[in-house]
Design a protein around this motif. Structure first.
Motif, PDB file in Angstrom:
ATOM      1  N   THR A 185      -5.341  -4.151   2.135  1.00  0.00           N
ATOM      2  CA  THR A 185      -4.640  -3.128   2.905  1.00  0.00           C
ATOM      3  C   THR A 185      -5.678  -2.128   3.412  1.00  0.00           C
ATOM      4  O   THR A 185      -6.440  -1.565   2.627  1.00  0.00           O
ATOM      5  CB  THR A 185      -3.590  -2.415   2.044  1.00  0.00           C
ATOM      6  OG1 THR A 185      -2.657  -3.391   1.565  1.00  0.00           O
ATOM      7  CG2 THR A 185      -2.837  -1.369   2.853  1.00  0.00           C
TER       8      THR A 185
ATOM      9  N   ASP B 152      -0.892   6.562   0.405  1.00  0.00           N
ATOM     10  CA  ASP B 152       0.087   6.940  -0.608  1.00  0.00           C
ATOM     11  C   ASP B 152       1.503   6.870  -0.025  1.00  0.00           C
ATOM     12  O   ASP B 152       2.423   6.327  -0.658  1.00  0.00           O
ATOM     13  CB  ASP B 152      -0.198   8.338  -1.126  1.00  0.00           C
ATOM     14  CG  ASP B 152       0.756   8.761  -2.224  1.00  0.00           C
ATOM     15  OD1 ASP B 152       0.677   8.194  -3.331  1.00  0.00           O
ATOM     16  OD2 ASP B 152       1.606   9.637  -1.965  1.00  0.00           O
TER      17      ASP B 152
ATOM     18  N   SER C 211       2.366   3.169   0.381  1.00  0.00           N
ATOM     19  CA  SER C 211       2.661   2.522  -0.890  1.00  0.00           C
ATOM     20  C   SER C 211       4.033   2.925  -1.423  1.00  0.00           C
ATOM     21  O   SER C 211       4.797   2.088  -1.932  1.00  0.00           O
ATOM     22  CB  SER C 211       1.573   2.859  -1.914  1.00  0.00           C
ATOM     23  OG  SER C 211       1.842   2.259  -3.165  1.00  0.00           O
TER      24      SER C 211
ATOM     25  N   TYR D 160       6.547  -0.048  -1.885  1.00  0.00           N
ATOM     26  CA  TYR D 160       6.646  -0.483  -3.274  1.00  0.00           C
ATOM     27  C   TYR D 160       7.362   0.502  -4.185  1.00  0.00           C
ATOM     28  O   TYR D 160       7.653   0.170  -5.337  1.00  0.00           O
ATOM     29  CB  TYR D 160       5.241  -0.729  -3.847  1.00  0.00           C
ATOM     30  CG  TYR D 160       4.458  -1.797  -3.151  1.00  0.00           C
ATOM     31  CD1 TYR D 160       4.922  -3.113  -3.090  1.00  0.00           C
ATOM     32  CD2 TYR D 160       3.245  -1.509  -2.538  1.00  0.00           C
ATOM     33  CE1 TYR D 160       4.195  -4.092  -2.453  1.00  0.00           C
ATOM     34  CE2 TYR D 160       2.507  -2.481  -1.901  1.00  0.00           C
ATOM     35  CZ  TYR D 160       2.992  -3.772  -1.856  1.00  0.00           C
ATOM     36  OH  TYR D 160       2.261  -4.744  -1.210  1.00  0.00           O
TER      37      TYR D 160
ATOM     38  N   LEU E 169      -0.033   5.720  -4.735  1.00  0.00           N
ATOM     39  CA  LEU E 169      -1.268   5.000  -4.459  1.00  0.00           C
ATOM     40  C   LEU E 169      -2.092   4.775  -5.717  1.00  0.00           C
ATOM     41  O   LEU E 169      -2.677   3.699  -5.897  1.00  0.00           O
ATOM     42  CB  LEU E 169      -2.097   5.764  -3.420  1.00  0.00           C
ATOM     43  CG  LEU E 169      -3.467   5.170  -3.089  1.00  0.00           C
ATOM     44  CD1 LEU E 169      -3.336   3.772  -2.509  1.00  0.00           C
ATOM     45  CD2 LEU E 169      -4.214   6.098  -2.127  1.00  0.00           C
TER      46      LEU E 169
ATOM     47  N   ALA F 242      -0.699   1.650  -7.239  1.00  0.00           N
ATOM     48  CA  ALA F 242      -0.825   0.456  -6.402  1.00  0.00           C
ATOM     49  C   ALA F 242      -2.268  -0.019  -6.283  1.00  0.00           C
ATOM     50  O   ALA F 242      -2.546  -1.224  -6.282  1.00  0.00           O
ATOM     51  CB  ALA F 242      -0.250   0.728  -5.016  1.00  0.00           C
ATOM     52  N   GLU F 243      -3.226   0.917  -6.207  1.00  0.00           N
ATOM     53  CA  GLU F 243      -4.613   0.521  -6.012  1.00  0.00           C
ATOM     54  C   GLU F 243      -5.255  -0.048  -7.281  1.00  0.00           C
ATOM     55  O   GLU F 243      -6.363  -0.566  -7.217  1.00  0.00           O
ATOM     56  CB  GLU F 243      -5.431   1.702  -5.492  1.00  0.00           C
ATOM     57  CG  GLU F 243      -5.598   2.840  -6.472  1.00  0.00           C
ATOM     58  CD  GLU F 243      -6.323   4.035  -5.862  1.00  0.00           C
ATOM     59  OE1 GLU F 243      -6.832   3.907  -4.723  1.00  0.00           O
ATOM     60  OE2 GLU F 243      -6.384   5.093  -6.518  1.00  0.00           O
TER      61      GLU F 243
ATOM     62  N   MET G  54      -6.916  -1.808  -1.667  1.00  0.00           N
ATOM     63  CA  MET G  54      -6.404  -0.820  -0.716  1.00  0.00           C
ATOM     64  C   MET G  54      -7.558   0.112  -0.367  1.00  0.00           C
ATOM     65  O   MET G  54      -8.122   0.775  -1.249  1.00  0.00           O
ATOM     66  CB  MET G  54      -5.223  -0.051  -1.308  1.00  0.00           C
ATOM     67  CG  MET G  54      -4.083  -0.944  -1.769  1.00  0.00           C
ATOM     68  SD  MET G  54      -2.601  -0.053  -2.319  1.00  0.00           S
ATOM     69  CE  MET G  54      -1.836   0.321  -0.730  1.00  0.00           C
TER      70      MET G  54
END
Length: 322
Positions: free
Chosen positions: A233, A248, A251, A255, A259, A262-263, A268
């Protein structure tokens, strides 16, 4: 080993990435523009849990207005489709695109984007990896068998199979796997034509690719049998802080995760051009050769703007030679 770096881009097929009031038919124009800019591939992802244009429908539309780009799934969830019907659809898409299809597949993972998909498809969550591999084996059987036949796999069994549609390419389109667990790495090396993970650390990519290649060699496959790809991403912004704020928001919208969570799961990267190029360069140094870029923007106008920026990374991502 192929030393060229290829960039692909994920089509923003999710309704949350079009922006309010946007005509989704503009996604076809997005694909045409990607080809004009020099992207090597365009991709569509797959889900039943978010409003989106269905992946194979999207790629069929794209195949009719493009000539050179690879069209691919990143990643297709075979569990969402009847396996014989999916073989027919994929062979047809390969035919209509002139052999430009690549099929990255996945089995899902625990949590919001895994088990609920199986429940919607009325397929058991248990043995999902065996089911995935068996589905791919069935597809290849159908694509290469020109007479009525049967198929008896560890999960799927068909006593009577009519002849299927022959794909454009002998043997069918290449099939990539998206997993990065030790078992997935071994299966990729033994059974698949490409590897499309998204590890947040380039060092993990390098060690994973070594395991994939080791498994391929152990199975007697050629050194270049598995295409080393990366799903990342990407967002190019004025500074890192602005990029992180934008990622952020992306994400959380996609989701429901901040962030910083997710990272830790996937690649990302956001910030100035040089920062993004340096971070992606670490994956190139670790062996990645085909980078599928998901643009972390939440409206189609921003996606199109980034499309022109991101392609410039291809020139910066040179392979370091001894």
């Amino acid at each position: 080993m192929d030393e060229d770096i290829r960039l692909g881009v994920l089509l923003p097929t999710g309704q949350g990435q079009w922006g309010e009031g946007t005509d989704p038919r503009r996604l076809v124009d997005f694909a045409v523009r990607a080809e004009e800019l020099g992207y090597a591939s365009v991709w569509a992802n797959d889900s039943l849990l978010q409003p989106r244009v269905e992946a194979l429908t999207m790629l069929a539309a794209v195949s009719s207005v493009t000539e050179r780009v690879t069209i691919g799934t990143a990643a297709l969830m075979p569990v969402l489709r009847r396996p014989v019907q999916a073989a027919q659809a994929l062979a047809s898409l390969d035919l209509l695109s002139g052999g430009r299809l690549a099929v990255a597949v996945g089995a899902g993972f625990p949590g919001r984007f895994g088990r609920p998909l199986y429940e919607l498809s009325e397929v058991p969550w248990e043995r999902r990896f065996a089911r995935l591999d068996d589905t791919v084996a069935l597809w290849r059987h159908i694509w290469t068998t020109r007479t009525a036949s049967s198929y008896q796999g560890p999960v799927l069994r068909f006593d009577e199979l009519p002849p299927g549609t022959a794909p454009y390419r002998a043997g069918g389109p290449p099939i990539w796997l998206g997993g990065a667990t030790p078992a997935a790495l071994a299966r990729t090396g033994r059974l698949y034509d490409g590897w499309l993970p998204y590890p947040p650390d380039a060092a993990d990519y390098g060690s994973g690719l070594a395991d994939v290649r080791g498994a391929a060699a152990g199975a007697g496959r050629a050194p270049g049998a598995v295409t080393p790809a990366l799903f990342a991403t990407i967002l190019i912004t004025e500074d890192v802080a602005a990029g992180r704020r934008a990622l952020d928001a992306y994400s959380r919208a996609n989701y429901g995760l901040p962030l910083e969570v997710a990272e830790t799961i996937q690649t990302m990267i956001a910030g100035p051009y040089e920062h993004v190029a340096e971070r992606l360069g670490r994956y190139v140094d670790a062996g990645a050769r085909h980078i599928v870029c998901r643009i972390g923007a939440l409206d189609l106008s921003s996606q199109l703007d980034q499309l022109g920026r991101v392609i410039g990374l291809q020139e910066s991502l040179k392979v370091k030679r001894p």
